[in-house]
Design an enzyme around this catalytic site. Structure first.
Site, PDB file in Angstrom:
ATOM      1  N   CYS A 161       0.808  -1.220   0.000  1.00 53.20           N
ATOM      2  CA  CYS A 161       0.000   0.000   0.000  1.00 53.20           C
ATOM      3  C   CYS A 161       0.842   1.271   0.000  1.00 53.20           C
ATOM      4  O   CYS A 161       0.297   2.367  -0.094  1.00 53.20           O
ATOM      5  CB  CYS A 161      -0.937  -0.013   1.194  1.00 53.20           C
ATOM      6  SG  CYS A 161      -1.820  -1.566   1.304  1.00 53.20           S
ATOM      7  N   HIS A 293      -3.850   7.851   5.719  1.00 51.52           N
ATOM      8  CA  HIS A 293      -3.927   6.500   5.153  1.00 51.52           C
ATOM      9  C   HIS A 293      -5.316   5.949   5.474  1.00 51.52           C
ATOM     10  O   HIS A 293      -5.946   5.343   4.612  1.00 51.52           O
ATOM     11  CB  HIS A 293      -2.811   5.623   5.725  1.00 51.52           C
ATOM     12  CG  HIS A 293      -2.735   4.283   5.069  1.00 51.52           C
ATOM     13  ND1 HIS A 293      -2.582   4.131   3.709  1.00 51.52           N
ATOM     14  CD2 HIS A 293      -2.819   3.014   5.574  1.00 51.52           C
ATOM     15  CE1 HIS A 293      -2.567   2.833   3.407  1.00 51.52           C
ATOM     16  NE2 HIS A 293      -2.715   2.139   4.517  1.00 51.52           N
ATOM     17  N   GLU A 304      -2.283   5.305  13.393  1.00 55.48           N
ATOM     18  CA  GLU A 304      -2.079   6.550  12.645  1.00 55.48           C
ATOM     19  C   GLU A 304      -2.443   7.762  13.498  1.00 55.48           C
ATOM     20  O   GLU A 304      -1.745   8.780  13.476  1.00 55.48           O
ATOM     21  CB  GLU A 304      -2.893   6.545  11.342  1.00 55.48           C
ATOM     22  CG  GLU A 304      -2.594   7.761  10.451  1.00 55.48           C
ATOM     23  CD  GLU A 304      -3.156   7.651   9.050  1.00 55.48           C
ATOM     24  OE1 GLU A 304      -3.977   6.747   8.786  1.00 55.48           O
ATOM     25  OE2 GLU A 304      -2.776   8.481   8.196  1.00 55.48           O
ATOM     26  N   LYS A 325     -10.707   6.941   1.509  1.00 51.71           N
ATOM     27  CA  LYS A 325     -10.849   5.554   1.018  1.00 51.71           C
ATOM     28  C   LYS A 325     -12.293   5.044   0.989  1.00 51.71           C
ATOM     29  O   LYS A 325     -12.615   4.222   0.133  1.00 51.71           O
ATOM     30  CB  LYS A 325      -9.970   4.610   1.846  1.00 51.71           C
ATOM     31  CG  LYS A 325      -8.485   4.703   1.472  1.00 51.71           C
ATOM     32  CD  LYS A 325      -7.661   3.654   2.198  1.00 51.71           C
ATOM     33  CE  LYS A 325      -6.216   3.623   1.700  1.00 51.71           C
ATOM     34  NZ  LYS A 325      -5.404   4.714   2.240  1.00 51.71           N
ATOM     35  N   HIS A 330      -9.791   1.263  -1.118  1.00 51.99           N
ATOM     36  CA  HIS A 330      -8.353   1.169  -0.894  1.00 51.99           C
ATOM     37  C   HIS A 330      -7.737   0.590  -2.164  1.00 51.99           C
ATOM     38  O   HIS A 330      -7.828  -0.610  -2.421  1.00 51.99           O
ATOM     39  CB  HIS A 330      -8.049   0.295   0.321  1.00 51.99           C
ATOM     40  CG  HIS A 330      -6.597   0.335   0.719  1.00 51.99           C
ATOM     41  ND1 HIS A 330      -5.617   0.861  -0.108  1.00 51.99           N
ATOM     42  CD2 HIS A 330      -5.955  -0.075   1.835  1.00 51.99           C
ATOM     43  CE1 HIS A 330      -4.439   0.762   0.496  1.00 51.99           C
ATOM     44  NE2 HIS A 330      -4.620   0.209   1.683  1.00 51.99           N
ATOM     45  N   PHE A 389       1.574  -3.016   4.545  1.00 54.44           N
ATOM     46  CA  PHE A 389       1.998  -4.315   5.064  1.00 54.44           C
ATOM     47  C   PHE A 389       3.490  -4.435   4.772  1.00 54.44           C
ATOM     48  O   PHE A 389       3.958  -4.046   3.700  1.00 54.44           O
ATOM     49  CB  PHE A 389       1.242  -5.443   4.352  1.00 54.44           C
ATOM     50  CG  PHE A 389      -0.159  -5.661   4.867  1.00 54.44           C
ATOM     51  CD1 PHE A 389      -0.630  -5.024   6.000  1.00 54.44           C
ATOM     52  CD2 PHE A 389      -1.007  -6.537   4.201  1.00 54.44           C
ATOM     53  CE1 PHE A 389      -1.923  -5.247   6.470  1.00 54.44           C
ATOM     54  CE2 PHE A 389      -2.302  -6.763   4.658  1.00 54.44           C
ATOM     55  CZ  PHE A 389      -2.755  -6.120   5.788  1.00 54.44           C
TER      56      PHE A 389
END
Lengths: 401, 95
Positions: A161, A293, A304, A325, A330, A389
């Site tokens: 991502c 994010h 976050e 998102k 996403h 990730f």
């Protein structure tokens, strides 16, 4: 140090083809989430932001459709739009002084899926000889370079991502250094397939109802797909040809948690944000908007928020931090590019898009998430976050041109 | 296949859910006590994911790791939360 400006934006998302429908949906908080249309059953989670494959195919000729996976087709369209806005002549783009750096999290997964389904399940012994060149994660960047005669550095960045954000950051470094004069940077992914939907659902990180970042009652993310590409150039080069800058790409910071592969940590994320702000020559108080994010999972939004608190301290409550998102999904390897485009549009329009589906404050997310209704902002600088990730964190800072 | 069968909370349903948790979470039945924490039972995040997949196979209901499960600490809480979600979803008996 050479300043780097953004002169062109292009994207294709489930909101439509182009930046206009994308920003209109994001600004208005109109989600493009719908039941997916697939030839195979994705299982119980069957909602995402999907690109209309027929509309996409209609934009290309048969030879291109044979050679390219949808993830490449999306990149070709986004690159075309970004170059048109930049107003660069074909002869200026072509050659060794332009780079192409595109993020892509996995590659041509639809081609892989269809080919292997045919091979394993249907017993087709002849796999397409074009399968490998369609699947490889560098195919989108290479096709963009071929379409425009770009002979400079061509790279694919595959960091889940964070792919697109890192591609943009690396492009900034290359242009700054003088290695190239301009770069097409961003990311693409088209992996809404039954198998991928099922694989994401197996991790239990997809929401069964609605994606609601930073909200009470949030329970996961919604998948998307698409491509976002920006044309970035040395400010001197853009000025020399009389091009107007949309924004200054001012700062980039990236870190790695070197910890858990899946669980995000606030230390690495805050270090990336602080590095990006410092790289832009700014202080945290100069940032007037953050596109988070904000995936809508408990773990991301909590970490976050913690990381934002470490960077912005007492200034955090008055800083608009929205997550877009839930509108565009996403988009994984394209996420950082789509969200930087949204960040630039927010800066240009003086308008923070909303975080939709927000039900109420969550005790672990003490941010002003611009809940449900977008609003006017006065911002000279803004930041976009991408966390992946693998524990990779990347932040980009833009300022008004 | 997706025929909805009303599942009522009760000892039988709870026993079926516990069976799935024990099997998928690879839990030692001898260590099972209501107040045992997931940490005591060495149930980690990936085990929870496996348990939720097993419950989907058994009851036809998708349960994300986020949401009410986030607050769960003990085995008894885990059974309570999962039973609640399965009953609320009126999950099908098999899929």
């Amino acid at each position: 140090m050479r300043r780097v400006v953004v002169t062109g934006l292009g994207c294709v998302t489930g909101c439509g083809e182009g930046v206009e429908p994308f920003w209109s949906a994001v600004r208005g908080g109109r989600p493009a989430v719908a039941r997916v249309r697939l030839s195979r059953d994705p299982g119980r989670i069957d909602r995402a932001v999907q690109i209309d494959r027929e509309a996409l195919a209609a934009r290309f000729d048969p030879a291109q459709l044979l050679a390219c996976d949808p993830c490449t087709l999306l990149a070709l369209l986004a690159a075309r739009e970004a170059l048109a806005q930049a107003g660069l002549a074909a002869a200026e783009v072509a050659g060794p002084r332009t780079a192409v750096i595109l993020g892509c999290s996995i590659g041509g997964i639809e081609t892989l899926d269809d080919g292997f389904h045919g091979f394993y399940k249907e017993g087709h012994s002849r796999l397409s000889p074009l399968a490998i060149p369609r699947i490889m994660a560098n195919a989108p960047a290479c096709h963009v370079s071929m379409a425009h005669g770009i002979t400079g550095p061509v790279l694919a960045i595959s960091t889940a991502c964070a792919s697109a954000a890192q591609a943009i950051g690396l492009g900034l470094m290359l242009v700054r250094s003088g290695a190239v004069e301009r770069a097409l940077v961003g990311g693409t992914d088209a992996l809404i397939t039954a198998g991928m939907m099922r694989a994401w659902a197996s991790m239990r990180v997809l929401t069964p109802d609605a994606c609601r970042p930073f909200s009470a009652g949030r329970n996961g993310m919604v998948l998307g797909e698409g491509a976002g590409i920006l044309v970035i150039e040395a400010e001197t080069a853009a000025a020399a040809r009389g091009a107007s800058a949309l924004a200054v790409l001012a700062g980039y910071g990236t870190t790695s948690d070197a910890g858990d592969l899946l669980r995000p940590g606030p230390a690495g994320a805050s270090a990336a944000m602080a590095a990006a702000i410092a790289d832009a020559g700014l202080a945290p108080a100069d940032i007037g908007y953050v596109n988070a994010h904000g995936t809508g999972t408990i773990a991301n939004d909590s970490a976050e928020s913690d990381a934002l608190g470490r960077v912005f301290g007492a200034g955090l409550p008055s800083l608009p931090v929205s997550a877009t998102k839930p509108v565009h999904g996403h988009a994984l390897g394209a996420a950082g590019a789509l969200e930087l485009i949204a960040t630039i549009m927010a800066l240009r329009d003086g308008f923070a898009p909303p975080t939709i589906n927000w039900l109420g404050p969550s005790p672990d997310c003490r941010v002003d998430a611009v809940p449900n209704e977008g609003r006017a902002i006065r911002a000279e600088a803004a930041m976009s976050n991408s966390f992946a990730f693998g524990g990779i964190n990347a932040s980009l800072v833009v300022t008004r041109a | 296949m997706d025929e909805k069968v009303a599942l009522v909370d009760g000892p039988l349903l709870r026993e079926r859910i516990i069976d799935v948790i024990v099997k998928e979470g690879m839990i030692d039945r001898d260590k099972l006590r209501p107040d045992a924490t997931l940490a005591d039972l060495q149930v980690e995040s990936m085990d929870v994911v496996q348990i939720l997949m097993g419950l989907e196979d058994e009851f036809g209901v998708y349960i994300p790791v986020d949401g009410p499960l986030t607050e769960v600490r003990t085995f008894a809480e885990l059974v309570d939360v999962l039973t609640g979600v399965i009953v609320r979803n009126g999950a099908s008996g098999a899929s």
